[in-house]
Design a protein around this motif. Structure first.
Motif, short mmCIF file in Angstrom:
data_model
loop_
_atom_site.label_atom_id
_atom_site.label_comp_id
_atom_site.label_asym_id
_atom_site.label_seq_id
_atom_site.Cartn_x
_atom_site.Cartn_y
_atom_site.Cartn_z
N LYS A 72 0.84 -1.23 0.07
CA LYS A 72 0.04 0.00 0.00
C LYS A 72 0.67 1.41 -0.07
O LYS A 72 1.96 1.31 0.71
CB LYS A 72 -1.04 0.01 1.22
N GLY A 91 -7.70 8.58 5.90
CA GLY A 91 -6.65 7.56 6.02
C GLY A 91 -7.16 5.98 5.56
O GLY A 91 -6.40 5.07 5.94
N ASP A 111 -5.42 2.48 4.33
CA ASP A 111 -4.84 1.48 5.19
C ASP A 111 -6.06 0.57 5.40
O ASP A 111 -5.45 -0.97 5.16
CB ASP A 111 -4.48 1.98 6.34
N LYS A 170 -1.19 9.07 13.46
CA LYS A 170 -2.23 8.63 12.20
C LYS A 170 -1.31 8.06 11.19
O LYS A 170 -1.81 7.88 10.26
CB LYS A 170 -2.43 10.04 11.75
N VAL A 171 -0.34 7.17 11.59
CA VAL A 171 0.54 6.68 10.52
C VAL A 171 -0.25 5.26 9.96
O VAL A 171 -0.04 5.05 8.82
CB VAL A 171 2.08 6.18 11.22
#
Ligand code: ADP
Ligand code: ASP
Ligand code: MG
Length: 419
Positions: free
Chosen positions: A7, A151, A154, A209-210
């Protein structure tokens, strides 16, 4: 031969040159003999722009049309990467959520994945074709495009990894792993070699927020090892090594049992996403909290921290709680009409707050972690406005002006600084 999910986030596909580098990462794995499904985000800044346009078009808008607009960024990147891979002689085809199909519920803007049909994808992978999947999007039973919340690519990556039974799910981003704190704030943060699903879940939901929190939830449920690594590392120099191989620079998110060296504290996070509401001198009698929090729940507002003082006079008390900053206005509007029935003296609110958290599985068996945190903040004259804890985390609410000071102080107090 392995089956891999790779990803790539927004900064990794920010322009055509960066997409060419992504293609080299993909080619490396294909040449090593692996089957590859690639998940792409929108080019950096694109989703923000699309969100902004929906607001400009109309502040109050149909959530289905919001999803039509904001899902568009990923469609562009998937096509561009497929074109570049083909130009490099790698067989590739783009896939939108509806083409897979990746089915979700109807909660537009933060839809949940119900089911991923794997047969078409797997057939193409078996033919040696790279599947380039647009992240962040699916299709509802009503046939409309849905998106998974910011986000969310992911989560697409983990959902596809689970569906096609991938051996590994690599999340390429602009940092080479999960750090003990946000490297943008703490320059001497340390990269974690391994982090447990449970800790990563807390780190993500408390501000790191990784990774999107839902993606970690899903990886934990399906036992998918996730490797966070950098797309900015030289594609040629990176080996196509497997999970657990130390030659891969990154962070492996895995089961707690697979981690030999357990830290008392693994990370410090901060979140500016909360706002504080205080009811002064609200009646101290049974049913008051039930009424307030019942109404907030009916309005679909999530309450996080709650502090209620002991009543000094037996009649009144102060009540403080936090809500997502995006729901602050709405929460105030829910509480204001209660002024008479609860006869509170005043309603105060603030968005100038930050939640700073200390996270680590080692806390389960170590005393004194909270005391150390409170003393460190006191030494810097930082006032704590609210506290909440779980088995593996302690969170405090403080004035947002002290964010950097608090995070850096706690990072060094728990000896997480790079040596
Ligand atoms: P992508 O666009 O690749 O999805 P994100 O911006 O969503 O990337 O996530 C990567 C960013 O997460 C990093 O640039 C970093 O600033 C931030 N971040 C916050 N906390 C952490 C942490 N504990 N470890 C690593 N990165 C973190
Ligand atoms: N493009 C979406 C966002 O910016 C999803 C993602 O990048 O994960 O939130
Ligand atoms: Mg991201």
């Amino acid at each position: 031969m392995a089956r891999l999910v790779m990803k790539f986030g927004g900064t990794s596909v920010a322009d055509i040159e960066r997409i060419r580098i992504v293609a080299q990462h993909v080619k490396r794995e294909v040449e090593a003999g692996h089957q590859v499904a690639v998940i792409v985000s929108a080019m950096a800044g694109t989703t923000n722009q699309l969100v902004e346009w929906t607001r400009e078009a109309s502040p109050l808008h149909d959530a289905r049309e919001y999803d039509t607009v904001v899902s568009a960024g990923e469609q562009v990147t998937s096509g561009l990467l497929a074109i570049i891979l083909q130009s490099m002689g790698v067989s590739a085809r783009s896939w939108q959520g509806w083409q897979i199909p990746l089915r979700t519920d109807e909660t537009h803007g933060s839809a949940r994945i119900d089911d991923v049909e794997d047969s078409l994808l797997v057939a193409r992978l078996d033919e040696g074709q790279v599947a380039v999947v647009a992240g962040f999007q699916g299709i509802s039973d009503a046939g409309r495009i849905t998106t998974f919340g910011r986000g969310g690519s992911d989560t697409t990556a983990v959902a596809i990894a689970a569906a096609i039974k991938a051996d590994r799910c690599d999340i390429y981003t602009d940092v080479d792993g999960v750090y003990t704190s946000d490297p943008r704030i703490v320059s001497n943060a340390t990269r974690l070699e391994r982090v447990s699903y449970e800790e990563m879940l807390e780190l993500a939901s408390l501000g790191a927020k990784v990774l999107q929190t839902r993606s970690v939830e899903m990886a934990m449920k399906h036992d998918i090892p996730m490797m966070v690594r950098s797309s900015f590392d030289d594609p040629e120099a990176l080996s196509a090594a497997f999970c657990g191989d130390n030659s891969v620079v990154g962070t492996l998110v895995c089961d707690e049992d697979e981690i030999v060296e357990k830290h008392v504290v693994s990370g410090i996070t901060y979140s500016r996403d909360e706002a504080k509401i205080t009811l002064l001198e609200v009646q101290d009698k049974p049913g008051v909290s039930a009424e307030i929090f019942g109404l907030l729940a009916d309005a679909n507002i999530n309450v996080d921290m709650i502090v209620q003082n002991v009543s000094a006079n037996g009649a009144h008390t102060d009540l403080t709680f936090t809500v997502p900053v995006s729901d602050f206005e709405r929460a105030n509007n829910v509480i204001k009409p209660l002024e008479e029935s609860l006869s509170y003296r005043d309603l105060l609110g603030s968005t100038d707050v930050v939640k700073v958290s200390v996270i680590g599985v080692g806390m389960r068996s170590h005393a004194g972690v909270a005391a150390k945190m409170f003393k460190a903040l006191a030494d810097k004259n930082i006032n704590i406005q609210a506290i909440s804890t779980s088995e593996i985390k302690i969170s405090v609410l403080i004035d947002s002006a002290y964010t950097e000071l608090a995070v850096r102080t706690l990072h060094s107090v728990y000896e997480l600084d790079k040596t």
